[in-house]
Design a protein around this motif. Sequence first.
Motif, short mmCIF file in Angstrom:
data_model
loop_
_atom_site.label_atom_id
_atom_site.label_comp_id
_atom_site.label_asym_id
_atom_site.label_seq_id
_atom_site.Cartn_x
_atom_site.Cartn_y
_atom_site.Cartn_z
N MET A 1 4.79 10.02 1.18
CA MET A 1 3.66 9.19 1.75
C MET A 1 4.78 7.84 1.22
N THR A 2 4.40 6.81 2.22
CA THR A 2 5.75 5.80 1.61
C THR A 2 5.09 4.52 1.25
N LEU A 3 5.71 3.19 1.06
CA LEU A 3 5.34 2.22 0.55
C LEU A 3 5.33 1.21 1.99
N LYS A 4 4.43 0.62 1.99
CA LYS A 4 4.62 -0.38 3.32
C LYS A 4 3.77 -1.40 2.43
N LYS A 5 3.89 -2.65 3.31
CA LYS A 5 4.39 -4.16 3.01
C LYS A 5 2.97 -4.53 4.40
N VAL A 6 2.06 -4.48 3.95
CA VAL A 6 0.69 -5.07 4.96
C VAL A 6 0.37 -6.96 4.80
N GLU A 7 1.34 -7.72 6.03
CA GLU A 7 1.29 -9.16 5.44
C GLU A 7 -0.33 -9.34 6.21
N VAL B 1 0.86 -1.04 0.05
CA VAL B 1 0.21 0.04 -0.01
C VAL B 1 0.83 1.65 -0.22
N ALA B 2 0.19 2.01 -0.76
CA ALA B 2 0.59 3.46 -0.59
C ALA B 2 -0.02 4.22 0.72
N SER B 3 1.56 5.12 1.64
CA SER B 3 0.34 5.05 2.90
C SER B 3 0.59 6.43 3.20
N ALA B 4 0.08 7.62 3.97
CA ALA B 4 0.02 8.45 4.18
C ALA B 4 -0.50 8.85 5.18
N SER B 5 -0.24 10.49 6.36
CA SER B 5 -0.58 9.99 8.06
C SER B 5 -1.08 11.75 7.54
N ARG B 6 -2.14 12.25 8.63
CA ARG B 6 -2.30 13.36 8.98
C ARG B 6 -2.68 13.85 10.58
N ILE B 7 -2.35 14.89 11.02
CA ILE B 7 -3.07 15.33 12.65
C ILE B 7 -3.09 16.09 12.20
N SER B 8 -4.80 16.10 12.26
CA SER B 8 -5.51 17.76 11.77
C SER B 8 -6.84 18.11 12.37
N THR B 9 -7.93 19.17 12.36
CA THR B 9 -9.39 18.93 13.15
C THR B 9 -9.61 17.54 11.44
N ASN B 10 -9.71 17.75 10.47
CA ASN B 10 -10.47 17.15 9.35
C ASN B 10 -9.59 15.64 8.31
N PRO B 11 -8.41 15.32 9.11
CA PRO B 11 -7.51 13.87 8.87
C PRO B 11 -8.09 13.19 7.45
N GLU B 12 -9.35 12.49 7.71
CA GLU B 12 -10.34 11.73 6.86
C GLU B 12 -10.16 12.25 5.28
N ASP B 13 -10.67 13.71 4.93
CA ASP B 13 -10.76 13.83 4.23
C ASP B 13 -10.18 15.10 3.69
N GLU B 14 -9.37 14.95 4.30
CA GLU B 14 -8.31 16.17 3.47
C GLU B 14 -6.91 14.59 3.34
N LEU B 15 -6.32 13.41 3.56
CA LEU B 15 -5.94 12.49 3.19
C LEU B 15 -6.58 11.67 2.01
N ILE B 16 -7.74 11.38 1.94
CA ILE B 16 -8.50 11.02 0.64
C ILE B 16 -8.51 12.20 -0.17
N ALA B 17 -9.13 13.23 -0.45
CA ALA B 17 -8.79 14.03 -1.14
C ALA B 17 -7.11 14.27 -1.74
N SER C 1 -4.19 0.78 -2.20
CA SER C 1 -3.03 -0.57 -2.66
C SER C 1 -2.56 -0.59 -3.78
N VAL C 2 -1.77 -0.73 -4.01
CA VAL C 2 -0.67 -0.28 -5.53
C VAL C 2 0.56 -1.52 -5.75
N ASP C 3 1.28 -1.93 -7.07
CA ASP C 3 2.02 -2.20 -7.03
C ASP C 3 3.10 -1.86 -6.30
N GLU C 4 3.90 -3.16 -6.03
CA GLU C 4 5.12 -2.08 -5.15
C GLU C 4 6.29 -1.46 -5.99
N ASN C 5 6.04 -1.49 -7.16
CA ASN C 5 7.39 -0.40 -8.04
C ASN C 5 6.89 0.42 -8.80
#
Length: 156
Positions: free
Chosen positions: A84-90, A17-33, A73-77
């Motif tokens: 953003m970071t690439l993360k392997k979720v077992e 997966v490509a992963s990103a995180s955020r701390i804010s008053t509305n992090p879900e909407d910000e990250l999804i957009a 979810s993404v291709d590992e390449n």
Amino acid sequence: MDYLSEVRIENLNTMTVASASRISTNPEDELIAYMTKWEEESGIKNSRRFGSDFPVTEDEQNRGLRGYEYWVSVDENVLLPNGMTLKKVEGCKYAILRITDPMNDPFERIPMGWKKLADWVNSKGFKTSSDNERYWFEEVLEIDRVVYMDLYFPIE
């Protein structure tokens, strides 16, 4: 609570997966957009999307801030932009509960869903391995114009 399904058990395969995180008053909407725009610009199709809350400091909480991490979810390449970071979720086995129309009253429906799911898992005697990193997360789906949210609870 007719908006909560019965619990089902499924195995989820290992995924990148490509992963990103955020701390804010509305992090879900910000990250999804942000990540939806990146997906479109990158030509990524048929990806799955997952999110989860993460704890913030007491000071951040007092200021109305919340933490959220979002995965696509993404291709590992895949090439990722800064932030953003690439993360392997077992893969593992999950207890899954589906919420119908979770955004109708998200601060009631989603916590009630997690409570029902955790109570079910605990009543069945399942446990989570402390040997492996496991994730609790949510996946929003649209099926026949109805929005659902699946809650994933890792079990052994």
